[in-house]
Design a protein around this motif. Structure first.
Motif, PDB file in Angstrom:
ATOM      1  N   ILE A 343       0.863  -1.188   0.000  1.00  0.00           N
ATOM      2  CA  ILE A 343       0.000   0.000   0.000  1.00  0.00           C
ATOM      3  C   ILE A 343       0.897   1.234   0.000  1.00  0.00           C
ATOM      4  N   ASN A 344       0.786   2.016  -1.047  1.00  0.00           N
ATOM      5  CA  ASN A 344       1.651   3.183  -1.237  1.00  0.00           C
ATOM      6  C   ASN A 344       0.848   4.476  -1.027  1.00  0.00           C
ATOM      7  N   GLY A 345       0.928   5.032   0.179  1.00  0.00           N
ATOM      8  CA  GLY A 345       0.327   6.350   0.427  1.00  0.00           C
ATOM      9  C   GLY A 345      -1.170   6.423   0.215  1.00  0.00           C
ATOM     10  N   ALA A 346      -1.891   5.369   0.591  1.00  0.00           N
ATOM     11  CA  ALA A 346      -3.354   5.398   0.425  1.00  0.00           C
ATOM     12  C   ALA A 346      -4.043   5.579   1.770  1.00  0.00           C
ATOM     13  N   ARG A 347      -5.301   5.982   1.727  1.00  0.00           N
ATOM     14  CA  ARG A 347      -6.168   6.004   2.916  1.00  0.00           C
ATOM     15  C   ARG A 347      -7.182   4.882   2.748  1.00  0.00           C
ATOM     16  N   ILE A 348      -7.237   3.965   3.710  1.00  0.00           N
ATOM     17  CA  ILE A 348      -8.162   2.836   3.605  1.00  0.00           C
ATOM     18  C   ILE A 348      -9.305   3.044   4.605  1.00  0.00           C
ATOM     19  N   LEU A 349     -10.514   3.081   4.111  1.00  0.00           N
ATOM     20  CA  LEU A 349     -11.679   3.341   4.963  1.00  0.00           C
ATOM     21  C   LEU A 349     -11.923   2.158   5.914  1.00  0.00           C
ATOM     22  N   PRO A 350     -12.603   2.413   7.044  1.00  0.00           N
ATOM     23  CA  PRO A 350     -12.832   1.352   8.023  1.00  0.00           C
ATOM     24  C   PRO A 350     -13.563   0.144   7.408  1.00  0.00           C
ATOM     25  N   HIS A 351     -13.297  -1.017   7.975  1.00  0.00           N
ATOM     26  CA  HIS A 351     -14.019  -2.273   7.674  1.00  0.00           C
ATOM     27  C   HIS A 351     -13.830  -2.777   6.246  1.00  0.00           C
TER      28      HIS A 351
END
Ligand code: GDD
Ligand code: MG
Length: 365
Positions: A343-351
């Motif tokens: 994962i390169n500089g991403a925002r991953i949302l909950p769940h």
């Protein structure tokens, strides 16, 4: 003595973490960030804190009740029906800020803090400085290289502020407002219960009357309201702790530089961790893991042989084996990341379940 902390705002810049909890509750160095402020306020003799909030105070109250007991401080909420900005909340809480704990009128100064700033909080010195100059308000200031995203303060050699310019478009100076103030209750006469910016409307007026002073902060400072700054703030804080309270840091083979580990965390064999890592309650780390410049929030897990760099791993999230994070990655609560994913500089949302690598920087998944 009393204090008011400006808690409002939705903390959008710290998403996805603030989709799960309000910004001041996100653990910074293994404690809700606001607790660093409360502990420092307690130490200087503040016994009552008003939290100025503009939505869902119940999201904070269970956590705050626990800390209120632990710290023996009275904590109350001042709830806005519309966001009142950075000054309006003072007017809304005026009845409390202008009286003592028994409800009698008081001319004692009070502290006001932005909830998202972190520094060594030299409150005793700050209070003495305020009392010595005798005017209405004092701002703590710090020097930064890139002042345009802050409030800039121009002061004389005694700290008397001549100009205050919020988010200047052209260079004015590089001493900035650290978001920490002391005011005499007389400031309340200037503010109405309506949306008002303390930086744009109140400070310039006070400065023009010679009522506003500044004290330069010694030591680190950071606004931790954005992921990159949160990670950088963690680094500065841990460097500070390694001088001020080295006994709090993890020692032993496999740890490099300042690393904070909750005693309940489990760490496997042959890991290399640090510098600038915080590992929260109940975190489980497999074997052969490499972690640097990262924040692992409570109950997160990292599988064998993963490499975690420049990341915030959310509560209960699981990273598989041979995974890699880099470049300010923020993983929300309860995310599952499959083995061998990058994962390169991403925002991953909950769940979310992440089954494939994310190469493109800045993606929101
Ligand atoms: N209660 C309440 N109501 N609080 C608010 C509201 C509101 O309507 N709007 C903002 N706040 C709170 C935020 O939660 C934060 O704690 C504080 O007020 C400052 O707001 P930010 O949105 O974080 O402002 P900023 O970071 O762009 O700028 C401020 O902080 C800088 C230092 O970090 C300014 O005070 C700058 O002058 C300063 O340099
Ligand atoms: Mg801020």
């Amino acid at each position: 003595m009393k204090a008011l902390i400006l808690v409002g705002g939705f903390g959008t810049r710290l998403r996805p973490l603030t989709l799960s909890v309000p910004k001041p509750i996100v653990e910074f160095a293994n404690k809700p960030s606001i607790i660093h402020q409360l502990e420092a306020l307690k130490e200087v003799g503040v016994d009552e804190v008003v939290l100025a909030v503009n939505y869902q105070p119940e999201l904070m109250s269970s956590c705050m009740n626990e800390w209120s007991k632990k710290l023996d401080m009275k904590i109350t909420y001042s709830l806005e029906t519309e966001p009142l900005g950075t000054a309006g909340p003072l007017a809304l809480a005026a009845a409390s800020l202008s009286t003592d704990r028994d409800g009698n009128p008081s001319s004692d100064p009070f502290f006001v803090l932005n909830s998202d700033v972190i520094c060594p909080f030299p409150f005793q010195k700050f209070l003495e400085f305020h009392r010595n100059h005798g005017q209405e308000g004092t701002i703590l200031v710090t020097e930064v290289a890139e002042p345009s995203k802050y409030g800039v303060v121009v002061a004389d050699d005694n700290g008397k502020i001549q100009r205050f310019v919020e988010k200047p478009q052209v260079f004015v100076g590089n001493k900035i407002n650290a978001g920490i103030y002391i005011f005499n209750p007389s400031i309340l006469k200037r503010i109405k219960v309506e949306p008002t910016s303390i930086e744009k409307q109140i400070f310039p007026a006070m400065a023009s009357e010679g009522q506003l002073f500044s004290m330069v902060l010694e030591g680190f400072w950071m606004d931790i309201g954005q992921p990159k700054d949160f990670i950088l703030g963690t680094k500065l804080y841990l460097n500070h702790i390694s001088e001020a309270k080295p006994e709090l840091l993890q020692k032993g083979p496999g740890f490099i530089g300042p690393v904070l580990v909750d005693p309940s965390a489990k760490i496997g064999q042959n890991c290399t961790i640090g510098p600038h890592v915080t590992i929260g309650k109940g975190v489980v780390i497999g074997d052969g893991v490499r972690i640097k410049s990262s924040v692992l929030l409570d109950s997160s897990r990292v599988g064998d042989n993963s490499f975690v760099d420049a990341a915030i791993i959310g509560w209960q999230s699981h990273l598989g084996k041979w995974c890699r994070t880099q470049n300010t990655t923020v993983i929300g609560q309860n995310v599952k990341v499959k083995d061998e994913v990058l994962i390169n500089g991403a925002r991953i949302l909950p769940h979310k379940d992440i089954d494939a690598s994310i190469y493109e920087e800045g993606r929101i998944v």
